[in-house]
Write an enzyme that holds these catalytic residues in place. Structure first.
Site, mmCIF file in Angstrom:
data_model
loop_
_atom_site.group_PDB
_atom_site.id
_atom_site.type_symbol
_atom_site.label_atom_id
_atom_site.label_comp_id
_atom_site.label_asym_id
_atom_site.label_seq_id
_atom_site.Cartn_x
_atom_site.Cartn_y
_atom_site.Cartn_z
ATOM 1 N N ASN A 45 -5.541 6.106 6.593
ATOM 2 C CA ASN A 45 -6.444 5.386 5.777
ATOM 3 C C ASN A 45 -7.377 6.320 5.400
ATOM 4 O O ASN A 45 -7.800 6.975 6.003
ATOM 5 C CB ASN A 45 -6.911 3.999 6.434
ATOM 6 C CG ASN A 45 -7.645 4.190 7.982
ATOM 7 O OD1 ASN A 45 -7.133 5.039 8.545
ATOM 8 N ND2 ASN A 45 -8.578 3.388 7.956
ATOM 9 N N ILE A 46 -7.664 6.286 4.213
ATOM 10 C CA ILE A 46 -8.751 6.912 3.489
ATOM 11 C C ILE A 46 -9.790 6.087 2.583
ATOM 12 O O ILE A 46 -9.471 5.516 1.771
ATOM 13 C CB ILE A 46 -8.100 7.934 2.135
ATOM 14 C CG1 ILE A 46 -6.857 8.654 2.732
ATOM 15 C CG2 ILE A 46 -9.323 8.797 1.566
ATOM 16 C CD1 ILE A 46 -5.867 9.378 1.863
ATOM 17 N N GLU A 47 -11.021 5.850 3.453
ATOM 18 C CA GLU A 47 -12.052 5.012 3.005
ATOM 19 C C GLU A 47 -12.980 5.702 1.821
ATOM 20 O O GLU A 47 -12.877 6.930 1.707
ATOM 21 C CB GLU A 47 -12.843 4.373 4.034
ATOM 22 C CG GLU A 47 -11.846 3.861 5.128
ATOM 23 C CD GLU A 47 -12.651 3.077 6.228
ATOM 24 O OE1 GLU A 47 -13.928 3.474 6.492
ATOM 25 O OE2 GLU A 47 -12.201 2.124 6.663
ATOM 26 N N CYS A 56 -5.192 2.020 2.200
ATOM 27 C CA CYS A 56 -4.462 1.903 3.685
ATOM 28 C C CYS A 56 -3.519 2.962 3.928
ATOM 29 O O CYS A 56 -3.041 3.499 3.100
ATOM 30 C CB CYS A 56 -3.697 0.473 3.740
ATOM 31 S SG CYS A 56 -4.713 -1.003 3.476
ATOM 32 N N GLU A 58 -0.552 2.790 5.249
ATOM 33 C CA GLU A 58 0.935 2.578 4.756
ATOM 34 C C GLU A 58 0.851 2.771 3.323
ATOM 35 O O GLU A 58 1.924 3.316 2.897
ATOM 36 C CB GLU A 58 1.107 0.834 4.893
ATOM 37 C CG GLU A 58 0.898 0.401 6.235
ATOM 38 C CD GLU A 58 -0.523 -0.013 6.593
ATOM 39 O OE1 GLU A 58 -1.431 0.666 6.248
ATOM 40 O OE2 GLU A 58 -0.438 -1.107 7.376
ATOM 41 N N CYS A 89 -1.707 -5.026 5.664
ATOM 42 C CA CYS A 89 -2.237 -6.105 5.087
ATOM 43 C C CYS A 89 -1.273 -6.660 4.005
ATOM 44 O O CYS A 89 -0.376 -6.078 3.798
ATOM 45 C CB CYS A 89 -3.374 -5.557 4.403
ATOM 46 S SG CYS A 89 -3.162 -4.549 2.832
#
Ligand code: THU
Length: 131
Positions: A45-47, A56, A58, A89
């Site tokens: 994940n890369i916020e 996300c 995936e 999600c």
């Protein structure tokens, strides 16, 4: 798909999880996607400080695969943080279903706990446009 192959994918997802950029949620996710033909694509994940721009794990893995010409997936492994088994999600389920509704989803963690679902069964009444 045997146990050793699944264990190898879990290891790859755990490796990728280390690269997660999650300074806001502090919840690191890793993924490993096996494409037919044997290639493995990983994701983390890369916020973003604009939270809605967060990717996300995936989505990153599927995006890497599709952008390299792979659209058929046999298994997607997802590892959650803090020992949690997390399902993709809703938005990620939609994306996986676009390409491989029969794809196996394996949810795992660093304690080697694991559970399985089938992508299409995890998204009942999915939206789809007739192409
Ligand atoms: N996250 C994923 O990477 N995959 C999921 O399926 C659920 C949530 C990430 C997004 C965000 O960076 C963090 O987990 C907390 O929601």
């Amino acid at each position: 798909m045997n146990k050793t192959q699944v264990a190898n994918l879990v290891d790859k997802a755990l490796e990728a999880q280390k690269f997660a950029y999650a300074p806001y949620s502090k919840f690191k996710v890793g993924s490993a996607l096996l494409a037919t033909g044997g290639q493995i694509f990983t994701g983390a994940n890369i916020e973003n400080s604009a939270f809605g721009a967060t990717l996300c794990a995936e989505k990153v893995a599927v995006g890497k695969a599709v952008s390299e010409g792979k659209r058929d997936f046999s298994i997607l492994v997802v590892v959650g943080d803090k020992g949690q088994l997390i399902m993709p999600c809703g938005s990620c389920r939609q994306i996986i279903n676009e390409f491989s509704p029969e794809c196996l989803i394996a949810i795992s963690n660093e304690k080697n706990e694991i559970d399985f679902r089938i992508a299409k069964q995890s998204l009942p009444d999915a939206f789809s446009l007739k192409a």
